[in-house]
Design an enzyme around this catalytic site. Sequence first.
Site, PDB file in Angstrom:
ATOM      1  N   ASP A 199      -2.560   6.945   0.419  1.00  0.00           N
ATOM      2  CA  ASP A 199      -3.344   5.810  -0.057  1.00  0.00           C
ATOM      3  C   ASP A 199      -3.116   5.761  -1.555  1.00  0.00           C
ATOM      4  O   ASP A 199      -3.197   6.784  -2.239  1.00  0.00           O
ATOM      5  CB  ASP A 199      -4.824   5.978   0.270  1.00  0.00           C
ATOM      6  CG  ASP A 199      -5.577   4.657   0.100  1.00  0.00           C
ATOM      7  OD1 ASP A 199      -5.170   3.665   0.726  1.00  0.00           O
ATOM      8  OD2 ASP A 199      -6.566   4.615  -0.657  1.00  0.00           O
ATOM      9  N   SER A 200      -2.781   4.591  -2.047  1.00  0.00           N
ATOM     10  CA  SER A 200      -2.417   4.515  -3.459  1.00  0.00           C
ATOM     11  C   SER A 200      -2.895   3.211  -4.068  1.00  0.00           C
ATOM     12  O   SER A 200      -3.227   2.253  -3.361  1.00  0.00           O
ATOM     13  CB  SER A 200      -0.897   4.657  -3.625  1.00  0.00           C
ATOM     14  OG  SER A 200      -0.216   3.772  -2.762  1.00  0.00           O
ATOM     15  N   LYS A 232      12.579   5.073 -10.202  1.00  0.00           N
ATOM     16  CA  LYS A 232      11.159   5.033  -9.830  1.00  0.00           C
ATOM     17  C   LYS A 232      10.777   6.256  -9.000  1.00  0.00           C
ATOM     18  O   LYS A 232       9.721   6.858  -9.216  1.00  0.00           O
ATOM     19  CB  LYS A 232      10.857   3.735  -9.065  1.00  0.00           C
ATOM     20  CG  LYS A 232       9.373   3.508  -8.814  1.00  0.00           C
ATOM     21  CD  LYS A 232       9.119   2.200  -8.098  1.00  0.00           C
ATOM     22  CE  LYS A 232       7.651   2.094  -7.695  1.00  0.00           C
ATOM     23  NZ  LYS A 232       7.388   0.914  -6.854  1.00  0.00           N
ATOM     24  N   PHE A 243       6.849  -3.679  -5.995  1.00  0.00           N
ATOM     25  CA  PHE A 243       5.846  -4.539  -5.356  1.00  0.00           C
ATOM     26  C   PHE A 243       4.501  -4.234  -6.001  1.00  0.00           C
ATOM     27  O   PHE A 243       4.397  -3.391  -6.895  1.00  0.00           O
ATOM     28  CB  PHE A 243       5.807  -4.293  -3.833  1.00  0.00           C
ATOM     29  CG  PHE A 243       5.545  -2.859  -3.446  1.00  0.00           C
ATOM     30  CD1 PHE A 243       4.262  -2.414  -3.194  1.00  0.00           C
ATOM     31  CD2 PHE A 243       6.589  -1.944  -3.344  1.00  0.00           C
ATOM     32  CE1 PHE A 243       4.018  -1.092  -2.852  1.00  0.00           C
ATOM     33  CE2 PHE A 243       6.358  -0.615  -2.994  1.00  0.00           C
ATOM     34  CZ  PHE A 243       5.065  -0.193  -2.755  1.00  0.00           C
ATOM     35  N   ARG A 282       3.951   1.344   8.281  1.00  0.00           N
ATOM     36  CA  ARG A 282       5.091   0.547   8.761  1.00  0.00           C
ATOM     37  C   ARG A 282       5.979   0.136   7.588  1.00  0.00           C
ATOM     38  O   ARG A 282       6.868  -0.691   7.734  1.00  0.00           O
ATOM     39  CB  ARG A 282       4.586  -0.683   9.523  1.00  0.00           C
ATOM     40  CG  ARG A 282       3.949  -0.335  10.854  1.00  0.00           C
ATOM     41  CD  ARG A 282       3.523  -1.549  11.663  1.00  0.00           C
ATOM     42  NE  ARG A 282       3.089  -1.148  13.000  1.00  0.00           N
ATOM     43  CZ  ARG A 282       1.881  -0.671  13.277  1.00  0.00           C
ATOM     44  NH1 ARG A 282       0.988  -0.556  12.308  1.00  0.00           N
ATOM     45  NH2 ARG A 282       1.558  -0.312  14.509  1.00  0.00           N
ATOM     46  N   LYS A 289       9.951   1.412   2.966  1.00  0.00           N
ATOM     47  CA  LYS A 289      10.199   2.046   1.668  1.00  0.00           C
ATOM     48  C   LYS A 289       9.517   3.408   1.576  1.00  0.00           C
ATOM     49  O   LYS A 289      10.046   4.345   0.987  1.00  0.00           O
ATOM     50  CB  LYS A 289       9.721   1.128   0.537  1.00  0.00           C
ATOM     51  CG  LYS A 289      10.563  -0.133   0.375  1.00  0.00           C
ATOM     52  CD  LYS A 289      10.063  -1.000  -0.774  1.00  0.00           C
ATOM     53  CE  LYS A 289      10.923  -2.246  -0.937  1.00  0.00           C
ATOM     54  NZ  LYS A 289      10.439  -3.121  -2.025  1.00  0.00           N
ATOM     55  N   LYS A 290       8.324   3.528   2.172  1.00  0.00           N
ATOM     56  CA  LYS A 290       7.626   4.821   2.154  1.00  0.00           C
ATOM     57  C   LYS A 290       8.373   5.849   3.005  1.00  0.00           C
ATOM     58  O   LYS A 290       8.487   7.014   2.627  1.00  0.00           O
ATOM     59  CB  LYS A 290       6.183   4.664   2.654  1.00  0.00           C
ATOM     60  CG  LYS A 290       5.267   3.947   1.683  1.00  0.00           C
ATOM     61  CD  LYS A 290       3.829   3.957   2.165  1.00  0.00           C
ATOM     62  CE  LYS A 290       2.928   3.188   1.201  1.00  0.00           C
ATOM     63  NZ  LYS A 290       1.510   3.217   1.615  1.00  0.00           N
ATOM     64  N   ARG A 304       3.723   8.467  -6.171  1.00  0.00           N
ATOM     65  CA  ARG A 304       3.955   8.931  -4.797  1.00  0.00           C
ATOM     66  C   ARG A 304       5.004  10.022  -4.763  1.00  0.00           C
ATOM     67  O   ARG A 304       4.891  10.990  -4.013  1.00  0.00           O
ATOM     68  CB  ARG A 304       4.364   7.755  -3.894  1.00  0.00           C
ATOM     69  CG  ARG A 304       4.321   8.120  -2.407  1.00  0.00           C
ATOM     70  CD  ARG A 304       4.612   6.925  -1.503  1.00  0.00           C
ATOM     71  NE  ARG A 304       3.594   5.899  -1.653  1.00  0.00           N
ATOM     72  CZ  ARG A 304       3.777   4.725  -2.272  1.00  0.00           C
ATOM     73  NH1 ARG A 304       4.962   4.412  -2.762  1.00  0.00           N
ATOM     74  NH2 ARG A 304       2.806   3.853  -2.369  1.00  0.00           N
ATOM     75  N   ASP A 327       3.621  -3.363  -9.948  1.00  0.00           N
ATOM     76  CA  ASP A 327       4.807  -2.872 -10.672  1.00  0.00           C
ATOM     77  C   ASP A 327       5.223  -3.763 -11.849  1.00  0.00           C
ATOM     78  O   ASP A 327       5.582  -3.247 -12.908  1.00  0.00           O
ATOM     79  CB  ASP A 327       5.997  -2.704  -9.717  1.00  0.00           C
ATOM     80  CG  ASP A 327       5.891  -1.459  -8.851  1.00  0.00           C
ATOM     81  OD1 ASP A 327       5.099  -0.558  -9.188  1.00  0.00           O
ATOM     82  OD2 ASP A 327       6.609  -1.380  -7.835  1.00  0.00           O
TER      83      ASP A 327
END
Length: 204
Positions: free
Chosen positions: A73-74, A182, A156, A9, A12-13, A188, A159
């Site tokens: 997943d990070s 970034k 976030f 949700r 940003k992704k 990612r 960072d």
Amino acid sequence: MSTVLVASRNAKKLAELRRVLDGAGITGVDVIGLDAVAEYPEEPETGATFEDNALIKAVAGARATGMTCLADDSGLSVDALNGMPGVLSARWSGRHGDDRANNDLLLAQIGDVPDERRGAAFVSACALVTPSGGQTVVRGEWRGTLLRAPRGDNGFGYDPLFVPDDDVAAGRSSAELSAAEKDSLSHRGKALAQLVPVLRSLAG
């Protein structure tokens, strides 16, 4: 038009994946998030690795919706902590997603670590699962060092503590970089770039 569900949700992704597709010149793929589909039971992330957890989320999404599903997943892997917090990054302080508490705890844990041994890497594993059961899992890493106090207001998570090794960052923390900077450097971004051939084949 093919649809790819991103098991998140996080706006940003979604935006990041759309920028990757645009940058690769891929059209014919519609990217949607969990808010655009009927709610389904999400599997607990019990994996020991980023890859395990990404696959758990992607398999669940593809099974529940019948769509191709992408999940990531990070987290942060700290050399002096033998790779921790790792898959526990988001809940390192005991409360999921409490960035400030997570950062404070991490700084306390490596307070005695000298500057030359404060190496770390952001890691992202991305899993793409098709309704027919096809699976592609990729990994991206972003190396850097950890500061002794947070710097910057962008981004976030960890960072504000992370200074990338990349020259273009010029000693700035990840939270001092623009979104475009970034994107071009991040873990990612590197993982998603590896999925471009698969996404292009989905687009036909």
